[in-house]
Design a protein around this motif. Structure first.
Motif, short mmCIF file in Angstrom:
data_model
loop_
_atom_site.label_atom_id
_atom_site.label_comp_id
_atom_site.label_asym_id
_atom_site.label_seq_id
_atom_site.Cartn_x
_atom_site.Cartn_y
_atom_site.Cartn_z
N THR A 174 0.84 -1.20 0.00
CA THR A 174 0.00 0.00 0.00
C THR A 174 0.87 1.25 0.00
O THR A 174 0.62 2.20 -0.75
CB THR A 174 -0.94 0.00 1.21
N LEU A 175 1.89 1.24 0.83
CA LEU A 175 2.83 2.36 0.85
C LEU A 175 3.56 2.49 -0.48
O LEU A 175 3.71 3.60 -1.02
CB LEU A 175 3.84 2.16 1.98
N GLY A 176 4.02 1.37 -1.01
CA GLY A 176 4.76 1.40 -2.26
C GLY A 176 3.95 1.91 -3.43
O GLY A 176 4.50 2.52 -4.36
N MET A 177 2.64 1.69 -3.39
CA MET A 177 1.77 2.14 -4.47
C MET A 177 1.27 3.57 -4.24
O MET A 177 0.51 4.10 -5.04
CB MET A 177 0.57 1.20 -4.62
N GLY A 178 1.70 4.17 -3.13
CA GLY A 178 1.28 5.54 -2.86
C GLY A 178 -0.16 5.66 -2.41
O GLY A 178 -0.76 6.73 -2.54
N LEU A 179 -0.72 4.57 -1.88
CA LEU A 179 -2.09 4.60 -1.40
C LEU A 179 -2.11 4.97 0.09
O LEU A 179 -1.08 4.93 0.76
CB LEU A 179 -2.75 3.24 -1.61
N ASP A 180 -3.27 5.32 0.59
CA ASP A 180 -3.42 5.82 1.95
C ASP A 180 -3.54 4.66 2.94
O ASP A 180 -4.58 4.00 3.00
CB ASP A 180 -4.65 6.73 2.03
N THR A 181 -2.51 4.43 3.73
CA THR A 181 -2.55 3.35 4.71
C THR A 181 -3.61 3.60 5.77
O THR A 181 -4.05 2.66 6.44
CB THR A 181 -1.19 3.16 5.39
N GLY A 182 -4.04 4.85 5.94
CA GLY A 182 -5.08 5.15 6.90
C GLY A 182 -6.40 4.49 6.56
O GLY A 182 -7.30 4.39 7.41
N SER A 212 10.97 10.91 -1.59
CA SER A 212 10.25 11.42 -0.44
C SER A 212 9.56 10.27 0.28
O SER A 212 9.07 9.32 -0.34
CB SER A 212 9.21 12.46 -0.87
N VAL A 213 9.53 10.35 1.59
CA VAL A 213 8.88 9.32 2.41
C VAL A 213 7.39 9.62 2.47
O VAL A 213 6.98 10.77 2.65
CB VAL A 213 9.49 9.30 3.83
N SER A 214 6.58 8.60 2.30
CA SER A 214 5.13 8.77 2.28
C SER A 214 4.63 9.42 3.56
O SER A 214 5.04 9.06 4.67
CB SER A 214 4.45 7.41 2.10
N ASP A 215 3.73 10.37 3.41
CA ASP A 215 3.11 11.00 4.58
C ASP A 215 2.29 10.00 5.38
O ASP A 215 2.00 10.23 6.56
CB ASP A 215 2.20 12.15 4.13
N ALA A 216 1.89 8.89 4.74
CA ALA A 216 1.07 7.89 5.42
C ALA A 216 1.90 6.89 6.21
O ALA A 216 1.35 6.11 6.98
CB ALA A 216 0.23 7.13 4.39
#
Length: 255
Positions: A174-182, A212-216
């Motif tokens: 999920t993180l790798g795909m840029g999706l919202d882990t929330g 850049s590190v994901s905000d999620a």
């Protein structure tokens, strides 16, 4: 002398009938008279001929019969998704004496991306006991963003049925795909020392590649379970401005 070997059927799936009754109520409220007539005819056709072929045919007609001319809008998409989910549930109910799990796999294999996504989104209601875990794990290996999001986001199935390792991999992808882990259901309850380690390794990989590190990413970390060394590393990265300053807010006092 030879004996015919009959493969045992998989245990029957346990559907959440109340959930599908609510979906049917929602769909009926959105239909005009022509659409409602077609919908009732479709249910009758599926009842007469309960097969994967019939379902595939009716599913393909949903877009034309229940949507407006392209491009489809939000309400159109919702109606089509509701209808396809209800067709899936009705077919499985009609096939209660056969191998429902094999049928579910077949429908997933035959479906296009939208049909796969609908199946995955309602998988927990089609199979409340998690017997289709292998199917869900297979679906999660896809690189198709839409299909992966259907199993990963706003879906209780992984939280209820995935073993820890599979759930952790879901979070990382999920993180790798840029999706919202929330939007991963049950993530807060699944945070752990092991997931912390994987999440921090992902962070280090991103930093090493000057990405850049994901905000999620903080949503995947149980900050209270971090070691002193891990906390010091994060604090140092914030001071170097390689991580946003708000990461400091997550660190335990005095860490």
């Amino acid at each position: 002398m030879t004996l015919d070997v009959v493969s045992p059927l998989s245990p029957a799936l346990t559907l959440r009938h109340a959930a599908f009754a609510e979906r049917r109520r929602q769909l009926e409220q959105q239909l005009d008279d022509p659409s409602r007539r077609w919908w009732h005819e479709a249910l009758e056709q599926l009842a007469r001929q309960p097969s994967a072929d019939t379902l595939v045919l009716l599913s393909s007609q949903c877009k034309r019969r229940l949507g407006q001319p392209a491009p489809l809008t939000g309400p159109d998409t919702e109606r089509i998704q509701l209808a396809r989910a209800l067709l899936l549930a009705q077919l499985l109910e009609h096939q209660a004496g056969s191998d429902q799990l094999a049928l579910l796999r077949q429908l997933f294999l035959w479906g296009d991306d939208q049909e796969k996504s609908v199946l995955l989104k309602v998988l927990d209601d089609l199979d409340s006991q998690g017997r289709s875990l292998d199917l869900a794990l297979q679906a999660g290996r896809t690189n198709n963003r839409e299909v992966f999001a259907a199993i990963a986001l706003d879906n209780p199935f992984p939280a209820r049925h995935y073993p820890d390792r599979a759930f952790h991999q879901l979070v990382l992808k999920t993180l790798g795909m840029g999706l919202d882990t929330g939007r991963i259901v049950g993530l807060a309850q699944r945070r752990s020392v092991d997931l912390n380690q994987l999440a921090l390794e992902h962070m280090e990989e991103q930093l090493a590649a000057f990405r850049s590190v994901s905000d999620a990413l903080p949503q995947a970390i149980a900050f209270e379970l971090l070691s002193q060394a891990q906390c010091q590393r994060l604090r140092g990265l914030c001071q170097q401005r390689r991580l946003p300053a708000h990461w400091l807010e997550h660190l335990p006092p005095g860490a």
